[in-house]
Structures are given as C-alpha cells and as structure tokens.
Design a protein around this motif. Structure first.
Motif, PDB file in Angstrom:
ATOM      1  N   ALA A  77       0.804  -1.223   0.000  1.00 34.05           N
ATOM      2  CA  ALA A  77       0.000   0.000   0.000  1.00 34.05           C
ATOM      3  C   ALA A  77       0.836   1.271   0.000  1.00 34.05           C
ATOM      4  CB  ALA A  77      -0.927   0.004   1.207  1.00 34.05           C
ATOM      5  N   HIS A  78       2.131   1.157   0.260  1.00 36.03           N
ATOM      6  CA  HIS A  78       2.985   2.339   0.347  1.00 36.03           C
ATOM      7  C   HIS A  78       4.100   2.280  -0.696  1.00 36.03           C
ATOM      8  CE1 HIS A  78       1.038   2.329   4.301  1.00 36.03           C
ATOM      9  NE2 HIS A  78       1.363   3.618   4.399  1.00 36.03           N
ATOM     10  N   ASP A  79       4.227   3.347  -1.475  1.00 42.04           N
ATOM     11  CA  ASP A  79       5.353   3.466  -2.399  1.00 42.04           C
ATOM     12  C   ASP A  79       6.570   4.079  -1.727  1.00 42.04           C
ATOM     13  OD1 ASP A  79       3.857   2.442  -4.497  1.00 42.04           O
ATOM     14  OD2 ASP A  79       3.082   4.428  -5.026  1.00 42.04           O
ATOM     15  N   ASP A  80       6.331   4.845  -0.665  1.00 44.06           N
ATOM     16  CA  ASP A  80       7.407   5.647  -0.085  1.00 44.06           C
ATOM     17  C   ASP A  80       7.979   5.098   1.213  1.00 44.06           C
ATOM     18  OD1 ASP A  80       5.078   6.096   1.258  1.00 44.06           O
ATOM     19  OD2 ASP A  80       5.405   8.247   1.543  1.00 44.06           O
ATOM     20  N   ILE A  81       7.422   3.991   1.704  1.00 46.41           N
ATOM     21  CA  ILE A  81       7.925   3.375   2.932  1.00 46.41           C
ATOM     22  C   ILE A  81       7.926   1.858   2.741  1.00 46.41           C
ATOM     23  CG2 ILE A  81       7.770   3.308   5.452  1.00 46.41           C
ATOM     24  CD1 ILE A  81       5.638   5.503   5.290  1.00 46.41           C
ATOM     25  N   LYS A  82       9.007   1.223   3.106  1.00 45.57           N
ATOM     26  CA  LYS A  82       9.079  -0.235   3.030  1.00 45.57           C
ATOM     27  C   LYS A  82       9.612  -0.775   4.354  1.00 45.57           C
ATOM     28  CE  LYS A  82       7.618  -0.204  -1.152  1.00 45.57           C
ATOM     29  NZ  LYS A  82       6.208  -0.582  -1.402  1.00 45.57           N
ATOM     30  N   VAL A  83       8.987  -1.839   4.837  1.00 46.11           N
ATOM     31  CA  VAL A  83       9.386  -2.415   6.109  1.00 46.11           C
ATOM     32  C   VAL A  83       9.905  -3.833   5.913  1.00 46.11           C
ATOM     33  CG1 VAL A  83       7.017  -3.196   6.584  1.00 46.11           C
ATOM     34  CG2 VAL A  83       8.667  -3.005   8.455  1.00 46.11           C
ATOM     35  N   THR A  84      10.948  -4.156   6.647  1.00 48.28           N
ATOM     36  CA  THR A  84      11.487  -5.511   6.723  1.00 48.28           C
ATOM     37  C   THR A  84      11.271  -6.013   8.144  1.00 48.28           C
ATOM     38  OG1 THR A  84      13.182  -5.027   5.077  1.00 48.28           O
ATOM     39  CG2 THR A  84      13.529  -6.958   6.483  1.00 48.28           C
TER      40      THR A  84
END
Length: 444
Positions: A77-84
């Motif tokens: 849902a987010h292009d500007d935040i990515k979580v690992t």
C-alpha cells in the motif's frame, strides 16, 4: 544504564499478553475504513524510506503469519515506505528477544519499530528505548482503541505504544451446574460480589463434593498479579504509588490486606484448591473457573459436552466497581529510529482495524479497536462478548513502573504465602521492604 539493562532482563522473566507522518505522503490503509491515499514517492525523493521491525515470535506461528501478512500489505500500500520484519523468538525463560533489544540499545542498533509486552512500557521509556508517538496519532484514531490500550501505552501523559490485541480474565461457569443449584450468574450491570462468589462456590462444593472454584493458583508467575490485582483495585486499593516507586502504605494497605484475606477465606473453606488438577473445569470437576479468552477455543473444540458461559469479574462488596485484567503485546517506535513519522505510521497500520481483525482471527485474543467488532461476529455474543464488554467498562492495566518485575514477583510471593497460611498483613509488610529497597535505586 546498568540498572536499566538488568531490570529489562528481569522483565523477560515476568511476562506471559491513523498515522499522520509529517515527512511522507505514503499510501495508507485507514484504521477504520480501509480507504487509500495516493503516494508521491519516498520521504527524501530518492526512493522509499526503509524501516526495520522486530517482533517476538517466529514466522511459522499463527501470530507470526499475521504479522508477516500485515507487513506485506503495508509495503504493497505504500510506495514511499518499506518495512522488513525480523522474527526473534523469545526463549523458554522469555529472555531471547529482550536480550537482543538490550544489546542493540547499547550498540545503537535498535530497529525502527519493536513489539513489547504492555507491563514493560515504563521500563522501556525509562531506558530510552522507545519514543512518544502522540503527534502522529490522530484523536479520531486514538478514540477507536479500547481505553485499556491507551492506558497501558501511556507513561507520564505521553503515548508510547499501541496494541492490536487485548487480553483479560473472566469467571467461566458451567451453566448446567449453576442451574442445578438455582444460582444466577452475574452480569455486566450487576456482577457478582466477593460474597456472591463465596456463597455460590460453597453451595456447589457442599453439593458436589469437590472444590467448585478453580482460580489457577497453580499457575505461578505473571498470572498472579495479572489475575488477582483486580481484587485490590476493586476494593479501592492500588499496587504501587503514582510514581511507580512507592510501596509503603499502598502495597500493604488495608484494601490489599482485605483482598488477600478473601483468598485465604476461599482456601480455608475448601471451595478452592491451591493445587488444582489440570482441566478440572473442562472435565466437569469444577463449576467456576477464572481464565482468559485462550480457554474458549479449547472448550469449544475439545470439550463440546461442557455447557459453559462467562460472567464478568467479581467485584468488591465495598465498592462494587468493576476492574478487570488487561494487557498484551504492543508496538512502539524506538528512540533510535531516524524516521519516527514513518515508523509511527507503521505502528498504526499494524494496529488498524484490518490488522486487529487479522490477529484476533489468528490467535483469538480480544480486538483492541472498537471498529473491529463488526467484522468479528464471534465477539458479538457469548463468552467472548462478555470479555470484550468488561474490558470496555472496567479494563485496568497493570502498574506502569520501572521496577515492575520486582513488584510482580513480590506480589506473587505474597499471595502464595497467604494461600499457605501466612498472615496477610505480615506478609505484605515484609514485601514492602523488598520493593522499597529496589525503588531507592530509582528515586531522585
């Protein structure tokens, strides 16, 4: 720092239970409606913000799978935040996960978001592990959480953590046995008092020939303060002072003495056993059973012949105020995160309506958001509804204190001593001295 790290290690031995990021416009899933807003790229315009999140379970558990699915949905849902997500299981003593947090704190390698158990919030704040998130959580979103969720995540008036699930304890009862003795169960509007509990348990014990009430006194550890502190709260008492460090006159107050005296009364009358057999209630060998929501699937799936229901937690006859146990795992932004706004957005995502529904379906714990109930029909009737309704009316978090593990251990030891015959006032006075000695290390 040394005293904080040693305390956090002790914490491991006591536990069991709409983001408005300033620098980004990431696509988000609303905590209430599931609507999305368009993104325009990373916070710095050079790609997405990279976040790391640590959770306390393995990825092959139902709980871990829920976390993984919701994190993947966040990324989608987010292009500007990515979580690992890194899955760090807690060891048998509960120390593995907390050990890694302690090490990361001293080496400045904490991730952006961590999970933590509710009672340890104050210790994590005092250690400088987590940061406040008030400015990132709207009032509309905050109002959708159960009050107990906000309570357990708030320290000194600042919100530090949010949970997706709650927990509690209710008084389960065998409907057939209560009907046999014409005993009416308590309700949310008119819960049983301690006197009602004693009278019902005594009547059934004398009629059936076994201790009618199972309070899980054999389940030592965190269960004691979790399940039995509400007796003191309902009686108008407290466990520790508002500063989280003052025990004298509070831990050993008349209200606390009366609560522990009631436990002794139950044991002396033979209506409850200090060492109950396993699965008494499930096997029809007790009629009243203090337990949490985790007992419901077992009863439904493995003991279908037991006609059970739940009633709210017993209240003090003096105040008749409902206080029920609360507290479970929650999410927090670490003080070392370089992207607190984005991390707070992740915290809220992992506790939004969709995430709450996901974790509730995965492990059966009560939902932390009011808006989730409409998607969970099982919480709209029966024992689950009782648990949820009493949380909304009388949820009470365990003490927020940097010395919480010390408080919990001494509470357990005090109750145990009383159950085996010691005088409540004498025991509580002795434990106050232990707690006060530890508290002196933190008093200014």
């Amino acid at each position: 720092m040394k005293k904080i790290l040693s305390l956090l290690l002790a914490c491991a031995l006591t536990v069991s239970i709409v983001g408005c990021g300033k620098s980004t416009t990431g696509t988000s899933e609303s905590g209430d409606s599931g609507t999305k807003t368009e993104t325009t790229g990373g916070a710095n315009g050079n790609g997405p913000v990279e976040l790391k999140m640590w959770v306390h379970v393995t990825d092959d558990t139902d709980e871990g799978k829920s976390y993984a699915e919701r994190a993947a949905a966040f990324n989608e849902a987010h292009d500007d935040i990515k979580v690992t997500v890194e899955f760090i299981p807690r060891d048998g003593g509960g120390s593995g996960y907390e050990d890694k947090i302690n090490t990361a704190l001293t080496t400045n390698q904490l991730p952006d978001v961590i999970t933590l158990d509710g009672p340890n919030t104050a210790a994590y704040v005092d250690a400088g592990i987590i940061a406040p998130i008030d400015e990132y959580i709207s009032k509309e979103s905050r109002d959708d959480y159960l009050p107990s969720i906000i309570q357990q995540g708030t320290v000194d008036g600042k919100l530090y953590a949010l949970g997706a699930m709650e927990s509690s304890v209710a008084l389960f009862y065998n409907k057939d046995i209560l009907a046999k003795y014409n005993i009416e169960p308590g309700t949310l509007e008119n819960p049983w008092t301690w006197d009602d509990l004693f009278t019902a348990a005594k009547t059934i014990t004398e009629g059936e020939g076994y201790p009618a009430l199972d309070m899980r006194f054999n389940d030592i550890g965190e269960w004691y303060i979790y399940a039995f502190a509400p007796f003191i709260w309902s009686n108008g008492g407290k466990i520790i002072g508002e500063d989280g460090l003052t025990a004298e006159g509070i831990f050993n107050s008349p209200e606390a003495v009366e609560a522990l005296t009631f436990f002794k009364k139950l044991v002396d009358a033979g209506v409850v056993s200090v060492t109950p057999e396993e699965n008494n209630f499930e096997l029809g060998k007790s009629a009243l059973y203090l337990n949490g929501p985790w007992a419901i699937p077992t009863l439904e799936n493995s003991y279908p012949d037991i006609n059970f229901e739940a009633m709210p937690y017993p209240v003090s006859p003096k105040t008749k105020e409902l206080h029920v146990p609360t507290g479970s795992w929650q999410y927090a932004v670490t003080a070392q995160s370089k992207h607190p706004a984005e991390a707070a957005k992740l915290v809220e995502w992992m506790t939004n309506t969709e995430s709450v529904v996901s974790i509730t379906k995965a492990i059966g714990m009560p939902p932390a958001r009011k808006s989730a109930v409409e998607f969970l029909p099982e919480y709209q009737e029966g024992a689950r509804k009782v648990l949820l309704d009493q949380l909304a009316k009388g949820g009470h978090a365990r003490p927020l204190s940097v010395i919480y593990p010390i408080i919990s251990r001494n509470f357990q030891e005090a109750v145990e001593a009383v159950l085996y015959g010691d005088d409540p006032q004498t025991v509580l006075d002795e434990k106050v001295q232990v707690i006060e000695r530890e508290a002196q290390r933190y008093k200014k």
